[in-house]
Design an enzyme around this catalytic site. Structure first.
Site, PDB file in Angstrom:
ATOM      1  CE  LYS A  68      -1.783-106.388  40.595  1.00 13.51           C
ATOM      2  NZ  LYS A  68      -0.639-105.640  41.162  1.00 13.51           N
ATOM      3  CG  ASP A 104       0.140-101.729  42.476  1.00 16.07           C
ATOM      4  OD1 ASP A 104      -0.371-101.956  43.594  1.00 16.07           O
ATOM      5  OD2 ASP A 104       0.148-102.554  41.551  1.00 16.07           O
TER       6      ASP A 104
END
Length: 278
Positions: A66, A104
């Site tokens: 990420k 997210d």
């Protein structure tokens, strides 16, 4: 022409993302496939830049890539820039650009919003943990105007770092300090991995003094009911597991890639069916 989407990570065999995305494509009768790609760190640059040559329209990004993936992208959405992490890549063919997003925090907010009994601007929130999962959610909630965001972590300095990034509405505490003030919070969120296999019998903190009006959330969705949520239910309070966040962040990625509204209920049903088999 079949459009190809996917997810990169290492390992990747456990990912449930293909299930929900394929279910969405089927529902909307899209000529598309979603493929899990196991990518080692040494091959990350080649894999990401290969999106342009192969015409892959979008990729999700999971552990451990990420943060590392950022240097191989052409542009970052403000959400990804603020968090320093990317979980969704969109290939904009017209501009020939790979654009990174982080869905997210917004995914959690979408799952939280229907559960709110009063505006976020009037809510006192406790975030347990200050790691990667906490960061996306905390910065998003602070940006949405949460009245006060308390970040509690075993190492207080990490909580202080995250609170500083969240702005004036955020403060840091130790877990013990937060435990002593538990009745003050409208929303409590566990962002740690405590409660996942093999630690399913553990809790990040006691809920003994929990207020009846509190909403208790856990970012974990497997198991769907952690001990933390089970103990909260014994206190007759409302709970929210991580399923909604997982599905909603996938839905946001779907919308970036296709320009269509995601069939969220269908995506959720696909995940629920698999988890019930476990």
């Amino acid at each position: 022409m079949t459009h190809v989407f996917g997810v990169i990570g290492n390992p990747i065999s456990h990912s449930l993302s293909p299930l929900m995305h394929e279910a969405a494509y089927k529902k909307l009768e899209l000529d598309a496939r979603y493929v899990p790609f196991q990518v080692e760190e040494k091959n990350l640059e080649t894999a990401v830049k290969g999106m342009k040559g192969l015409g892959i329209k979008g990729l999700n990004v999971t552990i451990p890539h990420k943060e590392a993936v950022i240097e191989f992208l052409d542009e970052l959405d403000p959400s990804a820039a603020a968090l320093g992490a990317v979980n969704t890549i969109f290939y904009d063919e017209k501009q020939n650009k790979l654009i990174g997003y982080n869905t997210d925090g917004e995914g959690f907010y979408r799952s939280l919003r229907p559960e709110l009994r009063k505006p976020l601007e009037d809510s006192l929130i406790l975030m347990i943990g200050a790691g990667g999962a906490a960061r996306g959610v905390a910065i998003t909630l602070a940006g949405k105007g949460a009245k006060q965001l308390t970040i509690a972590n075993r190492t207080k300095s990490k909580a202080e770092e995250l609170a500083a990034d969240c702005g004036a509405s955020a403060r840091a505490m130790t877990l013990n300090e937060a435990q002593a003030k538990l009745t003050e919070f409208d929303i409590i969120i566990n962002s740690t991995s405590i409660g996942m296999t093999p630690n399913i019998g553990q809790m990040p903190m006691s809920l003994e003094t929990l207020s009846r009006d509190t909403l208790v959330c856990d970012l974990i969705y497997s198991p769907m009911k952690t001990r933390f949520l089970a103990e909260a239910e014994k206190k007759h309070v409302r709970t929210l597991n991580g399923m909604g966040m997982f599905v909603q962040q996938g839905a946001i990625a779907f919308e970036h890639w296709t320009g269509l509204d995601a069939p969220v209920e269908i995506m959720e049903e696909a995940i629920l069916s698999r988890l019930k088999e476990v």
